[in-house]
Each structure stands twice: as C-alpha cells, then as structure tokens.
Design a protein around this motif. Structure first.
Motif, PDB file in Angstrom:
ATOM      1  N   ARG A   6       0.828  -1.331   0.025  1.00  8.03           N
ATOM      2  CA  ARG A   6      -0.013  -0.131   0.057  1.00  8.03           C
ATOM      3  C   ARG A   6       0.807   1.319   0.002  1.00  8.03           C
ATOM      4  NH1 ARG A   6      -1.276   2.771   4.201  1.00  8.03           N
ATOM      5  NH2 ARG A   6      -1.000   1.283   5.658  1.00  8.03           N
ATOM      6  N   LEU A   7       1.983   1.284   0.773  1.00  5.64           N
ATOM      7  CA  LEU A   7       2.561   2.392   0.937  1.00  5.64           C
ATOM      8  C   LEU A   7       3.543   2.645  -0.438  1.00  5.64           C
ATOM      9  CD1 LEU A   7       4.146   1.975   4.591  1.00  5.64           C
ATOM     10  CD2 LEU A   7       2.522   3.777   3.742  1.00  5.64           C
ATOM     11  N   ARG A   8       3.937   1.572  -1.016  1.00  8.54           N
ATOM     12  CA  ARG A   8       4.455   1.527  -2.379  1.00  8.54           C
ATOM     13  C   ARG A   8       3.577   2.260  -3.344  1.00  8.54           C
ATOM     14  NH1 ARG A   8       4.454  -0.847  -6.844  1.00  8.54           N
ATOM     15  NH2 ARG A   8       3.155  -2.445  -6.152  1.00  8.54           N
ATOM     16  N   LYS A   9       2.321   1.863  -3.471  1.00  4.71           N
ATOM     17  CA  LYS A   9       1.482   2.189  -4.326  1.00  4.71           C
ATOM     18  C   LYS A   9       1.172   3.722  -4.044  1.00  4.71           C
ATOM     19  CE  LYS A   9      -1.069  -1.938  -5.601  1.00  4.71           C
ATOM     20  NZ  LYS A   9      -2.111  -2.747  -5.513  1.00  4.71           N
ATOM     21  N   GLU A  10       0.968   4.128  -2.824  1.00  2.00           N
ATOM     22  CA  GLU A  10       0.713   5.502  -2.382  1.00  2.00           C
ATOM     23  C   GLU A  10       1.953   6.317  -3.128  1.00  2.00           C
ATOM     24  OE1 GLU A  10       0.285   5.697   1.826  1.00  2.00           O
ATOM     25  OE2 GLU A  10      -1.985   5.037   1.537  1.00  2.00           O
ATOM     26  N   GLU A  11       3.281   5.899  -2.826  1.00  2.07           N
ATOM     27  CA  GLU A  11       4.555   6.606  -3.280  1.00  2.07           C
ATOM     28  C   GLU A  11       4.274   6.780  -4.662  1.00  2.07           C
ATOM     29  OE1 GLU A  11       7.654   9.000  -3.090  1.00  2.07           O
ATOM     30  OE2 GLU A  11       6.599   8.260  -1.312  1.00  2.07           O
ATOM     31  N   GLU A  12       3.869   5.666  -5.479  1.00  2.00           N
ATOM     32  CA  GLU A  12       3.880   5.971  -6.869  1.00  2.00           C
ATOM     33  C   GLU A  12       2.879   6.886  -7.304  1.00  2.00           C
ATOM     34  OE1 GLU A  12       3.095   1.996  -8.239  1.00  2.00           O
ATOM     35  OE2 GLU A  12       5.138   1.238  -7.948  1.00  2.00           O
ATOM     36  N   GLU A  13       1.777   6.823  -6.737  1.00  2.00           N
ATOM     37  CA  GLU A  13       0.609   7.703  -6.976  1.00  2.00           C
ATOM     38  C   GLU A  13       0.988   9.272  -6.823  1.00  2.00           C
ATOM     39  OE1 GLU A  13      -3.275   8.635  -8.320  1.00  2.00           O
ATOM     40  OE2 GLU A  13      -2.208   6.843  -8.384  1.00  2.00           O
ATOM     41  N   ARG A  14       1.728   9.375  -5.595  1.00  5.25           N
ATOM     42  CA  ARG A  14       2.239  10.677  -5.309  1.00  5.25           C
ATOM     43  C   ARG A  14       3.291  11.364  -6.473  1.00  5.25           C
ATOM     44  NH1 ARG A  14       2.333   9.851  -0.212  1.00  5.25           N
ATOM     45  NH2 ARG A  14       4.187   8.697   0.094  1.00  5.25           N
ATOM     46  N   LYS A  15       4.104  10.198  -7.092  1.00 10.67           N
ATOM     47  CA  LYS A  15       5.109  10.626  -7.849  1.00 10.67           C
ATOM     48  C   LYS A  15       4.321  10.836  -9.132  1.00 10.67           C
ATOM     49  CE  LYS A  15       9.044   8.072  -6.161  1.00 10.67           C
ATOM     50  NZ  LYS A  15      10.056   7.136  -6.486  1.00 10.67           N
ATOM     51  N   ARG A  16       3.317  10.083  -9.425  1.00  7.95           N
ATOM     52  CA  ARG A  16       2.785  10.393 -10.846  1.00  7.95           C
ATOM     53  C   ARG A  16       1.811  11.696 -10.716  1.00  7.95           C
ATOM     54  NH1 ARG A  16      -2.409   9.807 -12.623  1.00  7.95           N
ATOM     55  NH2 ARG A  16      -3.199   8.756 -10.566  1.00  7.95           N
ATOM     56  N   HIS A  17       1.253  12.019  -9.659  1.00  9.57           N
ATOM     57  CA  HIS A  17       0.572  13.406  -9.380  1.00  9.57           C
ATOM     58  C   HIS A  17       1.573  14.551  -9.527  1.00  9.57           C
ATOM     59  CE1 HIS A  17      -3.500  12.500  -8.479  1.00  9.57           C
ATOM     60  NE2 HIS A  17      -3.247  11.626  -7.604  1.00  9.57           N
ATOM     61  N   LYS A  18       2.758  14.233  -9.045  1.00  9.30           N
ATOM     62  CA  LYS A  18       3.914  15.227  -9.060  1.00  9.30           C
ATOM     63  C   LYS A  18       4.212  15.676 -10.554  1.00  9.30           C
ATOM     64  CE  LYS A  18       7.381  16.513  -6.057  1.00  9.30           C
ATOM     65  NZ  LYS A  18       8.530  16.069  -4.887  1.00  9.30           N
ATOM     66  N   LEU A  19       4.428  14.478 -11.074  1.00 14.68           N
ATOM     67  CA  LEU A  19       4.748  14.563 -12.563  1.00 14.68           C
ATOM     68  C   LEU A  19       3.630  15.213 -13.399  1.00 14.68           C
ATOM     69  CD1 LEU A  19       6.842  13.694 -14.760  1.00 14.68           C
ATOM     70  CD2 LEU A  19       5.830  11.581 -14.991  1.00 14.68           C
ATOM     71  N   GLN A  20       2.510  14.720 -13.154  1.00 13.75           N
ATOM     72  CA  GLN A  20       1.403  15.356 -13.826  1.00 13.75           C
ATOM     73  C   GLN A  20       1.261  16.822 -13.553  1.00 13.75           C
ATOM     74  OE1 GLN A  20      -2.298  13.184 -13.103  1.00 13.75           O
ATOM     75  NE2 GLN A  20      -3.284  14.337 -14.677  1.00 13.75           N
ATOM     76  N   ALA A  21       1.561  17.185 -12.387  1.00 17.39           N
ATOM     77  CA  ALA A  21       1.425  18.622 -12.100  1.00 17.39           C
ATOM     78  C   ALA A  21       2.428  19.585 -12.817  1.00 17.39           C
ATOM     79  CB  ALA A  21       1.669  18.830 -10.551  1.00 17.39           C
ATOM     80  N   ALA A  22       3.781  18.601 -12.631  1.00 18.11           N
ATOM     81  CA  ALA A  22       4.913  19.396 -13.520  1.00 18.11           C
ATOM     82  C   ALA A  22       4.677  19.598 -15.046  1.00 18.11           C
ATOM     83  CB  ALA A  22       6.280  18.625 -13.226  1.00 18.11           C
ATOM     84  N   GLU A  23       3.925  18.664 -15.650  1.00 19.59           N
ATOM     85  CA  GLU A  23       3.547  18.625 -16.975  1.00 19.59           C
ATOM     86  C   GLU A  23       2.476  19.637 -17.285  1.00 19.59           C
ATOM     87  OE1 GLU A  23       2.327  14.735 -17.840  1.00 19.59           O
ATOM     88  OE2 GLU A  23       4.419  13.802 -18.019  1.00 19.59           O
ATOM     89  N   ASN A  24       1.506  19.742 -16.303  1.00 22.15           N
ATOM     90  CA  ASN A  24       0.519  20.495 -16.555  1.00 22.15           C
ATOM     91  C   ASN A  24       0.885  21.824 -16.322  1.00 22.15           C
ATOM     92  OD1 ASN A  24      -1.505  18.758 -16.905  1.00 22.15           O
ATOM     93  ND2 ASN A  24      -2.431  18.911 -14.658  1.00 22.15           N
TER      94      ASN A  24
END
Length: 150
Positions: A69-87
């Motif tokens: 669960r923690l690994r998935k949350e970290e991946e989700e956090r990284k994905r959101h961060k990357l998406q925010a940077a792309e936006n």
C-alpha cells in the motif's frame, strides 16, 4: 476384649478420624489434576506455539500488505507530481505562445507607426484621403447620422 477374639466373632471397624476420607479423596484428586495439567501443559504449549506461528504469519502478511500500500501511495504521489509538472509546463508553453503572438502582432502594428522618416508621407496621405469622424451610431453599431465633410 479377649472374649471377642475367643468367640470368633468379628470386631466392628474402628471409627476413622473425622475428615480422613475427604483428605484422601482430595489428595487423589490433586494427583489426578497434576497429571492432567501436565498433559494439558503439553497441549497448551503446543497450542501456544501453533498460535504464535499463525500470529507471525499474519503479521508478515499484514506487513507485506502495508508495504505494498505504501509503495502504491508513493507511486501515486510521484505520478501526481509528474502530472502537475507537465500541466505547469503546458500552461507555461501556452503563456509563452500567447506572448509570442502578442509580440508578432505588435511588430506588425509597428509597421504602421508614424516615425520621423515617414512623417511627411503620412501627412500627405491624410490630406489626399480625408476621413470624416463626425457621425452617430445606434446600439447595433450602424452609422445613423453623418455630417458632410467640408
């Protein structure tokens, strides 16, 4: 007393001290309980070992779930961060394109600016082509009334 022995008659049993039978029964009961408790102790120890092994396995399973669960949350956090940077990059790119468009528009408008070099030519052009700015318009923007150019 001797008469009893000589006559061949049996003597009545001697009265036992009070509580002797109860004491004997209690001692026997305690011995039985001790034996059962030893057997139960082995069974309980085995049961305890089995339950502890199950508990360790359950703890390991829960730890693995938590880590996943923690690994998935970290991946989700990284994905959101990357998406925010792309936006943010897309917004910045759109902003820069808009500013570039404004610059090109200003450069195009600058071609029609009046400068010292083209001042005489522009004055001549205005005198040759007079414009009448004295008119009235309605709410729709159509010219309603115009004065005659003199």
């Amino acid at each position: 007393m001797r008469a009893y022995a000589d006559a061949g008659a049996q003597r009545p049993p001697l009265p036992s001290p009070p509580g002797r039978a109860e004491f004997k029964a209690e001692v026997l009961q305690k011995k039985r309980e001790a034996l059962l408790s030893q057997e139960d102790s082995v069974k309980l120890t085995e049961e305890h070992r089995r339950l502890m092994a199950w508990n360790e396995a359950e703890n390991a399973r829960q730890r693995a779930r938590r880590e996943e669960r923690l690994r998935k949350e970290e991946e989700e956090r990284k994905r959101h961060k990357l998406q925010a940077a792309e936006n943010k990059a897309r917004i910045m790119e759109a902003f820069l394109k808009e500013k570039e468009k404004e610059v090109l528009q200003l450069q195009e408008e600058a071609k029609t600016f009046i400068t010292l070099e083209n001042l005489e030519a522009r004055i001549e052009e205005c005198l040759d082509n007079p414009r009448n700015y004295n008119f009235a318009i309605d709410k729709d923007g159509r010219i309603v009334k115009r004065t005659v150019l003199s």
